[in-house]
Design a protein around this motif. Structure first.
Motif, mmCIF file in Angstrom:
data_model
loop_
_atom_site.group_PDB
_atom_site.id
_atom_site.type_symbol
_atom_site.label_atom_id
_atom_site.label_comp_id
_atom_site.label_asym_id
_atom_site.label_seq_id
_atom_site.Cartn_x
_atom_site.Cartn_y
_atom_site.Cartn_z
ATOM 1 N N PRO A 79 0.826 -1.211 0.000
ATOM 2 C CA PRO A 79 0.000 0.000 0.000
ATOM 3 C C PRO A 79 0.861 1.263 0.000
ATOM 4 C CG PRO A 79 -0.757 -1.562 1.666
ATOM 5 C CD PRO A 79 0.546 -2.074 1.166
ATOM 6 N N THR A 80 0.372 2.323 -0.630
ATOM 7 C CA THR A 80 1.085 3.591 -0.671
ATOM 8 C C THR A 80 0.812 4.387 0.613
ATOM 9 O OG1 THR A 80 -0.774 4.609 -1.837
ATOM 10 C CG2 THR A 80 1.006 3.660 -3.184
ATOM 11 N N LEU A 81 1.544 5.478 0.773
ATOM 12 C CA LEU A 81 1.403 6.357 1.939
ATOM 13 C C LEU A 81 0.950 7.734 1.459
ATOM 14 C CD1 LEU A 81 1.849 7.033 4.982
ATOM 15 C CD2 LEU A 81 4.179 7.726 4.337
ATOM 16 N N ARG A 82 -0.027 8.302 2.153
ATOM 17 C CA ARG A 82 -0.460 9.678 1.920
ATOM 18 C C ARG A 82 -0.247 10.473 3.211
ATOM 19 N NH1 ARG A 82 -6.147 9.306 -1.546
ATOM 20 N NH2 ARG A 82 -5.329 7.990 -3.240
ATOM 21 N N VAL A 83 0.532 11.524 3.093
ATOM 22 C CA VAL A 83 0.835 12.370 4.249
ATOM 23 C C VAL A 83 -0.096 13.580 4.227
ATOM 24 C CG1 VAL A 83 2.607 13.747 5.413
ATOM 25 C CG2 VAL A 83 3.227 11.594 4.273
ATOM 26 N N TYR A 84 -0.729 13.861 5.368
ATOM 27 C CA TYR A 84 -1.641 14.989 5.502
ATOM 28 C C TYR A 84 -1.001 16.005 6.465
ATOM 29 C CZ TYR A 84 -5.131 12.073 3.227
ATOM 30 O OH TYR A 84 -5.815 11.285 2.338
ATOM 31 N N PRO A 85 -0.452 17.093 5.923
ATOM 32 C CA PRO A 85 0.167 18.090 6.807
ATOM 33 C C PRO A 85 -0.898 18.824 7.620
ATOM 34 C CG PRO A 85 0.104 18.901 4.550
ATOM 35 C CD PRO A 85 -0.402 17.496 4.502
ATOM 36 N N PRO A 86 -0.525 19.385 8.791
ATOM 37 C CA PRO A 86 -1.511 20.129 9.588
ATOM 38 C C PRO A 86 -1.989 21.372 8.842
ATOM 39 C CG PRO A 86 0.699 20.417 10.479
ATOM 40 C CD PRO A 86 0.801 19.365 9.418
ATOM 41 N N LEU A 87 -3.247 21.710 9.043
ATOM 42 C CA LEU A 87 -3.841 22.869 8.375
ATOM 43 C C LEU A 87 -3.157 24.142 8.874
ATOM 44 C CD1 LEU A 87 -6.105 23.510 6.352
ATOM 45 C CD2 LEU A 87 -7.627 23.903 8.326
ATOM 46 N N GLN A 88 -2.731 24.968 7.937
ATOM 47 C CA GLN A 88 -1.965 26.171 8.268
ATOM 48 C C GLN A 88 -2.073 27.162 7.132
ATOM 49 O OE1 GLN A 88 2.485 25.310 7.519
ATOM 50 N NE2 GLN A 88 1.608 23.261 7.965
ATOM 51 N N ALA A 89 -1.701 28.406 7.449
ATOM 52 C CA ALA A 89 -1.686 29.443 6.409
ATOM 53 C C ALA A 89 -0.515 29.208 5.477
ATOM 54 C CB ALA A 89 -1.585 30.827 7.056
ATOM 55 N N LEU A 90 -0.788 29.348 4.191
ATOM 56 C CA LEU A 90 0.256 29.124 3.203
ATOM 57 C C LEU A 90 1.180 30.337 3.151
ATOM 58 C CD1 LEU A 90 -1.863 27.558 0.329
ATOM 59 C CD2 LEU A 90 -0.351 26.373 1.918
ATOM 60 N N PRO A 91 2.491 30.142 3.181
ATOM 61 C CA PRO A 91 3.418 31.278 3.092
ATOM 62 C C PRO A 91 3.416 31.865 1.683
ATOM 63 C CG PRO A 91 4.629 29.224 3.060
ATOM 64 C CD PRO A 91 3.205 28.862 3.322
ATOM 65 N N ALA A 92 3.741 33.159 1.639
ATOM 66 C CA ALA A 92 3.814 33.822 0.336
ATOM 67 C C ALA A 92 5.012 33.308 -0.442
ATOM 68 C CB ALA A 92 3.915 35.333 0.530
#
Length: 526
Positions: free
Chosen positions: A427-440
């Motif tokens: 099986p493959t892996l999917r990483v879900y980063p924590p929700l955050q504001a995207l940097p410019a």
């Protein structure tokens, strides 16, 4: 007083035997009643056809299952007794009509039996040649004796009207199973099996019929018990008798040759084995072709080189025919050698046990280390995030904990590297980063030839598009600050392409010509 016993002369014994036969056999037999009974039993009727079908069907199933008990069940029916007795009695009484009717009944029965056995073999999932089938592919002297004794008993029971059911069993023993094997050989297209079984069937059939003829003549049956025959009819019957005798004579010659060959081979192998303190444990002799094939299992205390060639040369000289010998040696040992071998085996067994114990200890240590590592990894995982399997089980999900302060680039790199190192099919892996504001994203310096993002900026843009996909964003707004219209157009196209690859729509784009040149992505406000 001297007494002397005078042995009777041969003429006197002959007269006494004839008188005894006349009084004890001929005069006590109601020949008219016997002939009527034989004619009725050998008549072609629906009951006869039904019994043929049942008997051959049971015999075929027993042969395919290799079940002697089922084959005996087929023997109990014995539908072939009537026409065989009729044929033998017809030869004894010179009754051409009885011979013709008996042969017709036999041919019909043989045809029905072959048809049923072929159909059963075709429909059966079991088609392998069992030992019961192979045992009926070549007549032996004992098979011939069974047929002769069956014929003698059948004739006696018919003439005296006693014990006919038991005689039926004996006759079926000699006939119905080989006939079923003929059908099997035809069904599987094995002509060696079909031909051998047919030869056995015909040998037994003729032996029974001619035995019946002999007993019937002994009881006084003859030409006076049948309608008057013409000269050519009587000659035809005599010729038929002689023709029937020819195959039986050939069978006797073949069986005698086979028995003699087996006797010579057995004695030669026994003598050769005894020279080396061995003995013959198993033997198979096949002389069906031009040569003789011998297969033997010999118990020997030690290996004898070239024993096959020695026996082949010796048997070839004794038999006067080409001989092929295949000997399988099974080595044995005396008590001293056996004790020494047992000691060696015991020492070897102890060594193997010690190695197994050491391997068990090493394996237990490795399992303990692996369990410790797995426990440590399990305890550390919550600090990284939460690991779970997807609902359909096709991939793993790693929800990164916010406390890790993991960058989007690092999270994307973890997913890429783990999937690249996984085994095929895993099986493959999917990483879900924590929700955050995207940097410019700084637009950087541009040139007239390349107003769009450079490699580093394009990688940052792709990483943010990946994070938006993991956050299940369907659309995104953008703020673009740049004075250069060409740069704004190139970045807008690059942004739209990066989002499209992740299945995300580009919403509103707010353009500003003041401030630092940059791109800021944000989720649309509800």
């Amino acid at each position: 007083m001297n007494s002397r016993f005078d042995f009777p002369s041969l003429p006197a014994l002959w007269r006494w035997a004839r008188q005894w036969r006349q009084n004890q056999l001929v005069e006590t037999c109601d020949r008219v009643d016997v002939l009527d009974h034989v004619h009725d039993a050998g008549h072609l009727a629906p009951r006869y056809a039904f019994m043929i079908v049942m008997s051959c069907g049971i015999a075929t199933l027993g042969l395919l299952q290799n079940s002697a008990a089922v084959i005996i069940g087929a023997m109990l029916i014995s539908p072939l007794m009537g026409p065989i007795i009729g044929l033998g009695m017809g030869l004894a009484t010179f009754d051409l009509r009885s011979i013709r009717e008996s042969l017709l009944t036999l041919l019909v029965g043989i045809g029905l039996a072959l048809t049923i056995s072929i159909l059963i073999v075709w429909m059966s999932p079991l088609k392998a040649a069992t030992s019961e089938i192979l045992a009926r592919t070549e007549p032996t002297f004992f098979d011939l004796l069974v047929a002769v004794f069956s014929g003698l008993a059948g004739a006696y029971a018919t003439v005296t009207r006693k014990g006919e059911a038991i005689v039926g069993v004996a006759i079926a023993t000699a006939l119905m199973p080989p006939l079923a094997v003929v059908g099997y050989g035809i069904a599987v297209l094995n002509w060696n099996i079909a031909g051998g079984a047919a030869f056995l069937f015909m040998t037994n059939l003729l032996a029974i019929a001619l035995s019946v003829t002999i007993v019937a003549r002994l009881y006084g049956f003859g030409g006076s018990d049948s309608p008057k025959q013409t000269a050519w009819q009587a000659g035809l019957i005599i010729v038929s008798f002689l023709l029937l005798s020819i195959p039986l004579g050939l069978a006797l010659k073949r069986i005698a040759l086979q028995s003699q060959t087996e006797l010579i081979v057995r004695s030669t192998l026994d003598a050769k084995a005894q020279e080396f303190a061995g003995r013959v444990n198993g033997l198979r002799v096949d002389s069906s072709g031009d040569g003789v094939a011998v297969e033997a299992v010999v118990l020997m205390p030690k290996h004898v080189a070239g024993i096959d060639a020695q026996l082949q040369l010796l048997l070839g000289e004794k038999l006067g025919r080409p001989v092929t010998v295949r000997v399988q040696e099974v080595l044995t040992a005396d008590d001293a050698s056996f004790a020494q071998q047992q000691g060696t085996l015991a020492e070897l067994r102890r060594s193997v046990t010690a190695l197994q114990d050491a391997e068990s200890v090493r394996g237990a240590q490795q399992r303990a280390i692996a369990d410790e590592r797995a426990g440590l990894q399990a305890s550390l995982l919550p600090y990284l995030g939460r690991m779970q399997r997807s609902a359909d089980g096709s991939y793993w999900e790693l929800w990164v904990a916010p406390d890790t302060h993991m960058s989007l680039a690092r999270a994307a790199r973890i997913e890429t590297e783990v999937n690249a190192a996984r085994k095929q099919g895993a099986p493959t892996l999917r990483v879900y980063p924590p929700l955050q504001a995207l940097p410019a994203i700084a637009l950087g310096t541009t040139t007239a030839d390349a107003p769009g993002p450079d490699a580093a900026s394009a990688n940052t843009l792709a990483t943010q598009a990946w994070a938006l996909q993991r956050w299940r964003a369907s659309a995104v707004d953008a703020q673009l600050s740049t004075r250069d219209d060409a740069q704004a157009e190139a970045w807008t196209a690059a942004l739209r392409s990066a989002l499209s690859l992740r299945g995300i729509a580009l919403g509103d784009i707010e353009r500003s010509r003041t401030g630092e040149a940059r791109l800021q992505l944000a989720l649309p406000t509800q």
